[in-house]
Design an enzyme around this catalytic site. Structure first.
Site, PDB file in Angstrom:
ATOM      1  N   GLU A  49       0.723  -1.284  -0.017  1.00 26.13           N
ATOM      2  CA  GLU A  49      -0.015  -0.102   0.049  1.00 26.13           C
ATOM      3  C   GLU A  49       0.798   1.443   0.024  1.00 26.13           C
ATOM      4  OE1 GLU A  49      -1.496   2.698   3.272  1.00 26.13           O
ATOM      5  OE2 GLU A  49      -2.261   0.729   3.713  1.00 26.13           O
ATOM      6  N   GLU A 126       6.115   3.147  11.672  1.00 22.74           N
ATOM      7  CA  GLU A 126       4.962   3.318  12.010  1.00 22.74           C
ATOM      8  C   GLU A 126       4.530   1.922  13.143  1.00 22.74           C
ATOM      9  OE1 GLU A 126       0.819   2.725   9.348  1.00 22.74           O
ATOM     10  OE2 GLU A 126       2.576   2.709   8.462  1.00 22.74           O
TER      11      GLU A 126
END
Length: 417
Positions: A49, A126
């Site tokens: 993604e 992240e």
């Protein structure tokens, strides 16, 4: 009026013409996520993604961002357990440019090794950020344990060690396995005609590989394991989740469960919010939730509280759930819940993004449109007997419990007994 068209190569186009607004929302939905990974490649859906935004044959990563900034539009993506979505919202006049850019990302991304190495660092940060957010971490701890040994329990963000190993070849193989035309849904809602929308998708998505997607629907349902899991962490609060098996997407019992969830803990007037926060002051954040997957679901309650109050909060959650399981909802709760849910559904019609998401998700998970009128009618038809039956089905089962915070494991064990 909503429409559904399947292109010759298998790509599905679902949409809704909304001539009273000036925006168009586009979503390219792919039927893949962490559920379709292995331990060895866990995290590849989410990493991919990211990589679709890192340069194509025509655009650099910076130029991709500039395309949408330059027309005042929005573009982003997200990965879940069962699907990945690349979406944009633009003025109607910019629909061709937006769709063309999304298609270019999907079919002509370069996955340059140097860009991959930079983005690995971003995703690792992240993952580490998630470790610093205990209210999110506790959900991963819970899911990993209740679906232990099944891909549905894998984290969406993935594992650092896996990310460091991913190569361009890994990315291309995964695209070959999962990004076939039969696994792609393009959802469009806004001020664009069906004819124009379908023609553009047909032109731009003809490049989609029409091979049958590997294991597209042949996935084994998980077994929900009602076990306890704990992660000691130096935080101010203990973050607590209790969960039971829920209801899969498409099951008609979802409608009574929506109303049970509303009364139990999804609104400020709900039982848990009023009892735990307003009456006793035991938590700032407390809420119930339900996650529906293709073949299963999870119903749960989250609360963040001080360590010395964790046992009391866990007991109140169990007690409140048991009361609804035994006695259902009051007539007032049921009617108020119907009004709240229907109002929320109707207000969502004002957003082209919400309409697009509804169309795309339903097509991908259920293979059909679920109209707003159908949903409203199903909510209206829920009876007190339905509530009691579904509450018994969901809330009478043993709870799985997960916690993250500064408590001893022995103390946590007392909360779960």
């Amino acid at each position: 009026m909503a429409y559904r068209v399947q292109l010759p190569n298998g790509v599905r186009v679902v949409g809704e013409e909304i001539p009273t607004i000036r925006s168009v929302s586009i979503g390219v939905w792919i039927g893949t996520g962490s559920r379709y990974e292995t331990l060895e490649n866990n995290g590849i859906s989410h990493f991919l993604e990211h990589m679709f935004f890192k340069g194509t044959r025509r655009y650099s990563a910076r130029e991709l961002a500039s395309v949408f900034d330059g027309i005042g539009g929005q573009v982003n993506a997200f990965t879940s357990k069962e699907y990945t979505c690349y979406y944009a919202k633009v003025l109607d006049e910019h629909f061709p440019l937006a769709l063309d850019t999304l298609a270019d990302m999907l079919f002509h991304s370069q996955f340059a090794p140097e860009e991959m190495e930079k983005e690995k660092k971003v995703v690792i940060e992240e993952i580490r950020m998630g470790e610093d957010e205990p209210d999110e971490l506790v959900m991963d701890v819970l899911t990993e344990n209740v679906y232990f040994g099944h891909p549905l329990g894998y984290t969406i963000l993935g594992l650092e060690d896996n990310l460091r190993r991913f190569t361009q070849g890994d990315i291309l193989r995964y695209i070959g396995d999962r990004y076939s035309s039969q696994n792609i849904v393009v959802a469009i809602a806004g001020n664009i005609s069906q004819a124009a929308a379908v023609a553009e998708v047909d032109r731009l998505f003809a490049a989609a590989d029409n091979r049958f997607t590997k294991d597209m629907h042949n996935v084994t349902p998980p077994v929900f394991q009602a076990q306890s899991s704990f992660r000691k962490k130096d935080t101010e609060q203990v973050h607590l989740v209790l969960a039971t098996p829920g209801i899969p997407a498409g099951d008609l019992d979802l409608y009574p469960l929506i109303l049970i969830n509303n009364a139990l803990g999804s609104s400020p007037s709900s039982r848990l919010f009023q009892e735990i926060r307003e009456e006793r002051g035991l938590a700032y954040s407390v809420f119930s939730f339900h996650s529906a997957y293709r073949d299963c679901g999870m119903f749960g309650v989250y609360a963040g509280t001080s360590p010395e109050q964790g046992g009391e909060v866990a007991a109140l959650i169990r007690q409140t759930c048991a009361d609804i399981a035994a006695h259902g909802l009051t007539e007032e709760e049921l009617q108020k819940g119907k009004d709240q849910v229907k109002g929320s559904m109707m207000l969502s019609l004002e957003s082209s993004s919400s309409r697009m998401s509804r169309l795309g998700k339903n097509e991908l998970l259920l293979g059909r449109e679920v109209t707003l009128d159908e949903s409203l009618e199903k909510i209206n038809q829920v009876t007190p007997e339905d509530i009691t039956r579904v509450a018994g089905r969901v809330l009478s089962q043993p709870f799985a419990t997960a916690a993250v915070g500064p408590v001893q494991e022995e103390e946590f064990a007392r909360w779960t007994s």
